[in-house]
Design a protein around this motif. Structure first.
Motif, PDB file in Angstrom:
ATOM      1  N   GLN A  30       6.784   9.156  -5.495  1.00  0.00           N
ATOM      2  CA  GLN A  30       5.715   9.188  -4.507  1.00  0.00           C
ATOM      3  C   GLN A  30       5.785   7.889  -3.710  1.00  0.00           C
ATOM      4  O   GLN A  30       5.414   6.819  -4.200  1.00  0.00           O
ATOM      5  N   ARG A  47       3.371   3.364   1.390  1.00  0.00           N
ATOM      6  CA  ARG A  47       3.566   2.400   2.457  1.00  0.00           C
ATOM      7  C   ARG A  47       2.208   1.756   2.790  1.00  0.00           C
ATOM      8  O   ARG A  47       1.151   2.295   2.451  1.00  0.00           O
ATOM      9  N   SER A  51       0.125   7.322   1.322  1.00  0.00           N
ATOM     10  CA  SER A  51       0.988   8.059   0.397  1.00  0.00           C
ATOM     11  C   SER A  51       1.846   9.037   1.188  1.00  0.00           C
ATOM     12  O   SER A  51       1.321   9.898   1.899  1.00  0.00           O
ATOM     13  N   CYS A  52       3.158   8.869   1.086  1.00  0.00           N
ATOM     14  CA  CYS A  52       4.105   9.752   1.785  1.00  0.00           C
ATOM     15  C   CYS A  52       4.668  10.735   0.762  1.00  0.00           C
ATOM     16  O   CYS A  52       5.588  10.406   0.015  1.00  0.00           O
ATOM     17  N   THR A  85       6.797  13.086  -0.662  1.00  0.00           N
ATOM     18  CA  THR A  85       8.114  13.686  -0.435  1.00  0.00           C
ATOM     19  C   THR A  85       8.174  15.110  -0.971  1.00  0.00           C
ATOM     20  O   THR A  85       8.896  15.949  -0.428  1.00  0.00           O
TER      21      THR A  85
END
Length: 275
Positions: free
Chosen positions: A148, A151, A171-172, A174
């Motif tokens: 997870q 950034r 939270s990016c 994926t």
């Protein structure tokens, strides 16, 4: 170690110890730090972070005094554009390698083996044609992204109606991107022969994980060894593996069962159960 197969951890542990030039005598403590950092509460995360940084600093200092044929020696002796790396840079690389080397591949293998345990046809197909495992690894990474990405916003911004302020954590996910129907045909279908591997489980472009090739290779070797040594393994009857989250997603309570006699006699409790 909590949450995942002992076999997966032994595999990651050996590779990490070998790369860092360590004996495995203290590996349980190191793995505990990583688990607390990624999955613990605020107190455990803080304590684990301090322990990991201290460990990396001490290891780097020892390699400055006496070099060895290991990764840490390579880092402390590295040159970047004609200059030596700084202590902060050594610490950053060491901590990243520490965390990635003791958690991510083990977590990925847990999902991968659980999937194969539910699909005996895929198991047998990969056993017959092991050269297909590498392609299968790409599909499994797409389907089961474990990391997870977090950034930090560097300025105030509104994105698609969502307000983010400087300093906010973003939270990016994926795992969501890798199941995007606009990018992948039948995204929820796990097809080990799929070729359109535009997944971002290991990052993308300039943010591609430096250990991406190593991670893919480790997963492929891990799957190959399991398929070779344990015929027709399944999830133990009555067990329901549970997914846990955090910075790295993984499985707990995954117990695989197979025939009573394993080809290599390892990690078998005598009843065909493999943890």
């Amino acid at each position: 170690m909590r949450h995942r197969s002992d076999g997966n951890l032994d595999y990651d542990r050996f590779l990490f110890d070998y790369s860092m030039g360590l004996s495995n005598s203290g590996s349980d403590e190191l793995i505990g730090w990583v688990s607390d950092l990624l999955h613990g509460n605020d107190v455990k995360r803080t304590e684990a972070a301090q322990s990991i940084v201290s460990f990396i600093d001490e290891l780097a200092a020892s390699r400055w005094k006496q070099s060895a044929a290991d990764f840490m020696t390579y880092i402390v002796q590295a040159q970047v554009q004609g200059r030596s790396v700084t202590d902060e840079e050594v610490r950053g690389v060491g901590v990243l390698f520490f965390i990635a080397g003791l958690d991510t591949v083990a977590a990925a293998l847990g999902f991968d083996l659980a999937n194969l345990a539910r699909n005996l046809e895929d198991q047998e197909s990969l056993r017959r044609e092991p050269t297909r495992i590498a392609t299968g690894v790409g599909e499994l990474l797409r389907a089961y992204s474990t990391v997870q990405i977090i950034r930090v916003a560097t300025k105030d911004v509104d994105f698609e109606g969502v307000s983010m302020r400087k300093g906010d954590f973003v939270s990016c996910a994926t795992m969501i991107a890798n199941r995007d129907p606009a990018e992948f045909m039948c995204p929820d279908t796990i097809d080990l022969a799929r070729q359109d591997h535009r997944y971002i489980a290991l990052g993308y472009g300039p943010h591609l994980c430096l250990g991406a090739n190593l991670a893919r290779r480790e997963i492929a070797v891990g799957i190959h060894e399991r398929l070779t040594r344990i015929p027709n393994f399944r999830i133990k009857e009555g067990m329901s593996p549970m997914t846990y989250g955090g910075h790295v997603f993984g499985l707990k309570n995954l117990i695989l069962t197979g025939p009573n006699k394993l080809s290599d006699g390892g990690k078998n409790n005598g009843r065909g159960q493999y943890q």
